[in-house]
Motif scaffolding. Structure first.
Motif, PDB file in Angstrom:
ATOM      1  N   LYS A 285       0.808  -1.211   0.000  1.00  0.00           N
ATOM      2  CA  LYS A 285       0.000   0.000   0.000  1.00  0.00           C
ATOM      3  C   LYS A 285       0.849   1.271   0.000  1.00  0.00           C
ATOM      4  CE  LYS A 285      -1.414  -1.594   3.773  1.00  0.00           C
ATOM      5  NZ  LYS A 285      -1.975  -1.596   5.134  1.00  0.00           N
ATOM      6  N   LEU A 286       0.222   2.346  -0.431  1.00  0.00           N
ATOM      7  CA  LEU A 286       0.837   3.670  -0.375  1.00  0.00           C
ATOM      8  C   LEU A 286       1.066   4.085   1.072  1.00  0.00           C
ATOM      9  CD1 LEU A 286       1.533   6.358  -1.999  1.00  0.00           C
ATOM     10  CD2 LEU A 286      -0.820   7.040  -1.489  1.00  0.00           C
ATOM     11  N   GLY A 287       0.075   3.864   1.906  1.00  0.00           N
ATOM     12  CA  GLY A 287       0.145   4.203   3.320  1.00  0.00           C
ATOM     13  C   GLY A 287      -0.468   3.098   4.158  1.00  0.00           C
ATOM     14  N   TYR A 288      -0.693   3.388   5.443  1.00  0.00           N
ATOM     15  CA  TYR A 288      -1.236   2.383   6.364  1.00  0.00           C
ATOM     16  C   TYR A 288      -0.419   1.094   6.296  1.00  0.00           C
ATOM     17  CZ  TYR A 288      -5.756   4.324   8.009  1.00  0.00           C
ATOM     18  OH  TYR A 288      -6.743   5.038   8.645  1.00  0.00           O
ATOM     19  N   ARG A 289       0.879   1.224   6.104  1.00  0.00           N
ATOM     20  CA  ARG A 289       1.686   0.032   5.871  1.00  0.00           C
ATOM     21  C   ARG A 289       1.834  -0.839   7.107  1.00  0.00           C
ATOM     22  NH1 ARG A 289       6.478   2.971   2.305  1.00  0.00           N
ATOM     23  NH2 ARG A 289       5.220   3.350   0.449  1.00  0.00           N
ATOM     24  N   GLY A 290       1.601  -0.271   8.277  1.00  0.00           N
ATOM     25  CA  GLY A 290       1.721  -1.058   9.494  1.00  0.00           C
ATOM     26  C   GLY A 290       0.549  -1.972   9.756  1.00  0.00           C
ATOM     27  N   THR A 291      -0.552  -1.814   9.006  1.00  0.00           N
ATOM     28  CA  THR A 291      -1.708  -2.700   9.116  1.00  0.00           C
ATOM     29  C   THR A 291      -1.650  -3.722   7.987  1.00  0.00           C
ATOM     30  OG1 THR A 291      -3.020  -0.809   9.893  1.00  0.00           O
ATOM     31  CG2 THR A 291      -4.210  -2.807   9.289  1.00  0.00           C
ATOM     32  N   THR A 292      -1.647  -5.000   8.328  1.00  0.00           N
ATOM     33  CA  THR A 292      -1.668  -6.003   7.271  1.00  0.00           C
ATOM     34  C   THR A 292      -2.929  -5.832   6.436  1.00  0.00           C
ATOM     35  OG1 THR A 292      -2.766  -7.622   8.716  1.00  0.00           O
ATOM     36  CG2 THR A 292      -0.361  -7.704   8.602  1.00  0.00           C
ATOM     37  N   ASN A 293      -2.787  -5.971   5.134  1.00  0.00           N
ATOM     38  CA  ASN A 293      -3.930  -5.876   4.236  1.00  0.00           C
ATOM     39  C   ASN A 293      -3.868  -7.074   3.305  1.00  0.00           C
ATOM     40  OD1 ASN A 293      -5.383  -4.731   1.607  1.00  0.00           O
ATOM     41  ND2 ASN A 293      -6.138  -3.645   3.401  1.00  0.00           N
ATOM     42  N   CYS A 294      -4.924  -7.876   3.298  1.00  0.00           N
ATOM     43  CA  CYS A 294      -4.801  -9.251   2.811  1.00  0.00           C
ATOM     44  C   CYS A 294      -5.812  -9.624   1.731  1.00  0.00           C
ATOM     45  CB  CYS A 294      -4.988 -10.227   3.978  1.00  0.00           C
ATOM     46  SG  CYS A 294      -3.969  -9.856   5.417  1.00  0.00           S
ATOM     47  N   LEU A 295      -5.385 -10.568   0.907  1.00  0.00           N
ATOM     48  CA  LEU A 295      -6.288 -11.340   0.063  1.00  0.00           C
ATOM     49  C   LEU A 295      -6.438 -12.686   0.749  1.00  0.00           C
ATOM     50  CD1 LEU A 295      -7.881 -12.117  -2.476  1.00  0.00           C
ATOM     51  CD2 LEU A 295      -5.711 -12.621  -3.611  1.00  0.00           C
ATOM     52  N   LEU A 296      -7.662 -13.002   1.174  1.00  0.00           N
ATOM     53  CA  LEU A 296      -7.926 -14.244   1.903  1.00  0.00           C
ATOM     54  C   LEU A 296      -8.732 -15.206   1.055  1.00  0.00           C
ATOM     55  CD1 LEU A 296      -8.932 -12.875   5.442  1.00  0.00           C
ATOM     56  CD2 LEU A 296      -6.698 -13.731   4.717  1.00  0.00           C
ATOM     57  N   ASN A 297      -8.348 -16.458   1.111  1.00  0.00           N
ATOM     58  CA  ASN A 297      -9.091 -17.529   0.451  1.00  0.00           C
ATOM     59  C   ASN A 297      -9.864 -18.318   1.496  1.00  0.00           C
ATOM     60  OD1 ASN A 297      -8.007 -16.818  -2.023  1.00  0.00           O
ATOM     61  ND2 ASN A 297      -6.367 -18.327  -1.939  1.00  0.00           N
ATOM     62  N   PHE A 298     -11.144 -18.493   1.251  1.00  0.00           N
ATOM     63  CA  PHE A 298     -11.994 -19.278   2.126  1.00  0.00           C
ATOM     64  C   PHE A 298     -12.395 -20.563   1.398  1.00  0.00           C
ATOM     65  CE2 PHE A 298     -12.349 -14.958   3.543  1.00  0.00           C
ATOM     66  CZ  PHE A 298     -12.462 -15.037   4.926  1.00  0.00           C
ATOM     67  N   GLY A 299     -12.044 -21.689   2.005  1.00  0.00           N
ATOM     68  CA  GLY A 299     -12.479 -22.965   1.453  1.00  0.00           C
ATOM     69  C   GLY A 299     -11.701 -23.448   0.261  1.00  0.00           C
ATOM     70  N   GLU A 300     -10.428 -23.081   0.141  1.00  0.00           N
ATOM     71  CA  GLU A 300      -9.644 -23.569  -0.992  1.00  0.00           C
ATOM     72  C   GLU A 300      -9.103 -24.967  -0.747  1.00  0.00           C
ATOM     73  OE1 GLU A 300      -6.194 -21.268  -1.810  1.00  0.00           O
ATOM     74  OE2 GLU A 300      -5.213 -21.715   0.083  1.00  0.00           O
ATOM     75  N   GLY A 301      -9.229 -25.475   0.475  1.00  0.00           N
ATOM     76  CA  GLY A 301      -8.821 -26.842   0.766  1.00  0.00           C
ATOM     77  C   GLY A 301      -7.432 -26.994   1.336  1.00  0.00           C
ATOM     78  N   ARG A 302      -6.739 -25.880   1.596  1.00  0.00           N
ATOM     79  CA  ARG A 302      -5.419 -25.996   2.209  1.00  0.00           C
ATOM     80  C   ARG A 302      -5.536 -26.593   3.610  1.00  0.00           C
ATOM     81  NH1 ARG A 302      -1.190 -21.019   3.564  1.00  0.00           N
ATOM     82  NH2 ARG A 302       0.380 -22.322   4.597  1.00  0.00           N
ATOM     83  N   PHE A 303      -6.572 -26.191   4.327  1.00  0.00           N
ATOM     84  CA  PHE A 303      -6.890 -26.778   5.621  1.00  0.00           C
ATOM     85  C   PHE A 303      -8.263 -27.436   5.486  1.00  0.00           C
ATOM     86  CE2 PHE A 303      -4.459 -22.851   6.255  1.00  0.00           C
ATOM     87  CZ  PHE A 303      -3.342 -23.343   6.909  1.00  0.00           C
ATOM     88  N   LYS A 304      -8.471 -28.552   6.151  1.00  0.00           N
ATOM     89  CA  LYS A 304      -9.735 -29.275   6.025  1.00  0.00           C
ATOM     90  C   LYS A 304     -10.304 -29.598   7.402  1.00  0.00           C
ATOM     91  CE  LYS A 304      -8.869 -31.208   1.451  1.00  0.00           C
ATOM     92  NZ  LYS A 304      -8.866 -32.425   0.611  1.00  0.00           N
ATOM     93  N   PRO A 305     -10.966 -28.611   8.014  1.00  0.00           N
ATOM     94  CA  PRO A 305     -11.568 -28.865   9.326  1.00  0.00           C
ATOM     95  C   PRO A 305     -12.663 -29.922   9.231  1.00  0.00           C
ATOM     96  CG  PRO A 305     -12.293 -26.756   8.431  1.00  0.00           C
ATOM     97  CD  PRO A 305     -11.195 -27.245   7.541  1.00  0.00           C
ATOM     98  N   GLY A 306     -12.580 -30.904  10.102  1.00  0.00           N
ATOM     99  CA  GLY A 306     -13.554 -31.990  10.046  1.00  0.00           C
ATOM    100  C   GLY A 306     -13.353 -32.914   8.872  1.00  0.00           C
ATOM    101  N   GLY A 307     -12.211 -32.763   8.199  1.00  0.00           N
ATOM    102  CA  GLY A 307     -11.887 -33.666   7.106  1.00  0.00           C
ATOM    103  C   GLY A 307     -12.408 -33.247   5.754  1.00  0.00           C
ATOM    104  N   LYS A 308     -12.981 -32.064   5.636  1.00  0.00           N
ATOM    105  CA  LYS A 308     -13.464 -31.639   4.315  1.00  0.00           C
ATOM    106  C   LYS A 308     -13.198 -30.155   4.102  1.00  0.00           C
ATOM    107  CE  LYS A 308     -18.284 -30.996   5.823  1.00  0.00           C
ATOM    108  NZ  LYS A 308     -19.697 -31.370   5.536  1.00  0.00           N
ATOM    109  N   ALA A 309     -13.141 -29.785   2.839  1.00  0.00           N
ATOM    110  CA  ALA A 309     -12.846 -28.395   2.486  1.00  0.00           C
ATOM    111  C   ALA A 309     -14.050 -27.508   2.766  1.00  0.00           C
ATOM    112  CB  ALA A 309     -12.457 -28.306   1.014  1.00  0.00           C
ATOM    113  N   GLY A 310     -13.751 -26.237   2.900  1.00  0.00           N
ATOM    114  CA  GLY A 310     -14.805 -25.267   3.189  1.00  0.00           C
ATOM    115  C   GLY A 310     -14.583 -24.670   4.557  1.00  0.00           C
ATOM    116  N   ALA A 311     -14.541 -23.335   4.602  1.00  0.00           N
ATOM    117  CA  ALA A 311     -14.329 -22.667   5.888  1.00  0.00           C
ATOM    118  C   ALA A 311     -15.603 -22.733   6.714  1.00  0.00           C
ATOM    119  CB  ALA A 311     -13.935 -21.212   5.645  1.00  0.00           C
TER     120      ALA A 311
END
Length: 604
Positions: A263-289
């Motif tokens: 970012k131009l400013g506010y650099r001390g605050t993380t600013n993110c692109l988040l993926n929900f349910g891409e399957g990297r983690f599988k709570p309960g054994g299945k994909a989906g947040a």
């Protein structure tokens, strides 16, 4: 700044009168002062010294964790330990039952010291406040309470890569999580899949958990989602899964960081692109947040606007304090920097010593402009916070009026400081000249940080559409009439004082002009015509509101001391140099000028 803050709270807003109300009965001017003293100390010791550090040492992601300077964690720990996250909450939630206006006044010190660091607690409070308003009892106990304690932090997840402000076009989906989806004690349980962009505070190691509030669409029986905003619902999606008592289960939810935005400013605050349910983690054994429904299906925007409206006042206050920081820095510089000599009848006398640049009229003009913007913006922000207290603790009549005033003032409270306190930062750079453009001085960072505020929580264009397209015309214009009543009352008071009569007449004429422009814009009943110049209307309306604020302040800032004279000079500046701009902005609105609406793509 503290003297101005005390003046606004005590002399103008009369906050001590709030202690007569049951909710605030344990408080006094002494407890209010102690809260401000504590906030000022923490901001001075833990935030301000590291504002440049968190700007230069941007967050970075190693593929597993986000790394931030150690000072960020220390600042958050100090804020959490102060109890300020729960400052306005009930005692049984660990809160102090402070008025909103005192909570916002305390926030000024943190925003001024480091707006990037202050973003984490601001988002967390807004998230928890939303759950207090719309969540179930268990959601309040498990999620909101842990956020107010600082054990967990929070976010708001609205925008998507393909849909920034156009929330009707979000594509994130939420599907019931099995046959027992509606039996989960934390709320109806869903699985979310999609992507969210521009998520401030979306990933870090500053707290034990991160609670995301996510907008998503629930598909119907045919597997399709409803078009537009009708099918949007709101979900609690924790980074780490928790049980019904708020303990971590040890299982990571299917929420992952796809990347950090630079970012131009506010650099001390993380600013993110988040993926929900891409399957990297599988709570309960299945994909989906895993997410828990807040409120009823389809009520997502109604719930989220509770947080967004609060955030809009907070964004405006943050913009004010960045402007204030730049004003103070440029004022100090102007008092110390020698350059130029007095001009006598025969020109400059080079044998005389140079004089401080604050003695030059144009430098004083720039400083006075900054003063009028930042002190007026601070007054507006605190006035809106005082209205929140009135809405929730006043009698029926005052609460109804406060709600109407907040409806029409929230777009102004967000947008006006975002534009004009940014202009104050630009003027601060100009006062410093070439030095202001370097990183050797802080004013360039204040400008960079402040530039975001015209964009997030709704751009100027969106605020203009909201104001002219909805707020001033809804319910027969009741909100606009409530504001007009307040302005008229100030005008009548000011007319009784010869020194303020001219400004009172100017304000009355400006209000009449805004009223005519509102009617003219909607004369044909065609929204395309009425709203084509909504941003100009927003600017004019904002200047009307700030002129009213300054006239009202002038009624309180009496006396012959430097403090009062400074307030009087800032008010005179605003009426002489700024309010006349209102007429030029309103002309295209009144004639429903179609140039910007009718110009064709190829003509560019």
């Amino acid at each position: 700044m503290r003297q101005t803050l005390d003046f606004l709270l005590n002399d103008w807003l009369k906050v001590e009168a709030l202690n007569q109300r049951e909710r605030f009965a344990d408080h006094s001017s002494e407890t209010f002062g102690a809260v401000l003293d504590t906030s000022e100390r923490i901001a001075r010791e833990k935030f301000a010294p590291f504002n440049r550090l968190v700007d230069t040492e941007e967050p970075h992601f190693d593929g597993d964790k986000v790394h931030l300077p150690a000072a960020t964690k220390a600042a958050m720990d100090a804020f959490v330990e102060s109890g300020l996250l729960a400052a306005a909450q009930d005692y049984d939630l660990g809160g102090m039952q402070l008025p909103c206006v005192i909570e916002m006044a305390a926030k000024t010190f943190f925003s001024k010291a480091s707006v990037a660091l202050s973003g984490y607690p601001m988002l967390t409070k807004g998230n928890a406040n939303l759950l207090m308003a719309h969540g179930t009892d268990r959601q309040r106990e498990v999620f909101a309470a842990n956020e107010f304690s600082g054990r967990w932090f929070g976010t708001m997840c609205l925008s998507e890569p393909q849909a920034g402000s156009s929330l009707s076009d979000i594509a994130t989906r939420a599907e019931p999580d099995g046959d027992d989806a509606f039996a989960d004690v934390l709320g109806p349980r869903y699985r979310l899949k999609g992507n969210k962009m521009w998520i401030s505070g979306g990933e870090h190691e500053l707290s034990e958990n991160i609670i995301h509030l996510v907008l998503a669409k629930i598909p119907g029986p045919d597997g399709k989602t409803l078009p537009g905003t009708k099918g949007i619902s709101l979900f609690i999606v924790p980074k780490k899964l928790v049980n019904a008592t708020g303990e971590l289960t040890g299982e990571r939810n299917d929420v992952s960081l796809a990347g950090l935005n630079h970012k131009l400013g506010y650099r001390g605050t993380t600013n993110c692109l988040l993926n929900f349910g891409e399957g990297r983690f599988k709570p309960g054994g299945k994909a989906g947040a895993v997410g828990y429904l807040v409120g009823q299906p389809g009520d997502g925007l109604k719930c989220m606007f509770h947080m967004m409206n609060e955030a809009r006042i907070g964004v405006g206050l943050g913009a004010v304090m960045l402007g204030y920081a730049g004003y103070e820095a440029s004022l100090e510089y102007a008092r110390q920097r020698p350059q130029g000599r007095p001009i006598g009848p025969s020109g400059k006398d080079s044998s005389q010593a140079q004089r401080p640049i604050i003695e030059h009229a144009d430098v004083r003009r720039m400083l006075l402009a900054q003063k009028s913007f930042v002190e007026g913006g601070l007054a507006l922000s605190l006035f809106c916070a005082r209205l929140v207290d009135e809405e929730h603790t006043g009698d029926e009549a005052s609460a109804t009026e406060a709600k109407l005033l907040l409806e029409v003032l929230t777009p102004i409270a967000k947008s006006w400081p975002s534009e004009w306190c940014l202009e104050a930062n630009s003027l601060a750079i100009q006062v410093l000249g070439g030095y202001g453009y370097t990183r050797d001085f802080p004013v360039e960072q204040y400008w960079r940080d402040n530039r975001l505020n015209m964009i997030h929580e709704g751009t100027h264009g969106i605020q203009g559409l909201d104001l002219l397209g909805r707020k001033v015309v809804m319910n027969g214009g009741n909100a606009l009439m409530a504001l007009a009543g307040r302005i008229n009352a100030t005008v009548q008071q000011a007319l009784q004082q010869p020194a303020l009569a001219e400004q009172a007449n100017q304000l009355a004429a400006a209000m009449a002009r805004v009223g005519r422009a509102t009617k003219a814009a909607w004369a044909t009943g065609n929204p395309e015509e009425a709203l084509a110049n909504a941003t100009l209307y927003l600017q004019a309306f904002g200047h009307l509101v700030l002129a009213w604020v300054w006239l009202d302040l002038s009624l309180c800032a009496t006396g012959e001391n430097d403090f009062a004279r400074g307030k009087q000079a800032a008010a005179k500046y605003f009426f002489a140099y700024e309010l006349p701009k209102l007429a030029a902005w309103l002309e295209p609105v009144e004639r429903r000028d179609g140039l910007c609406r009718e110009i064709e793509d190829g003509w560019f």
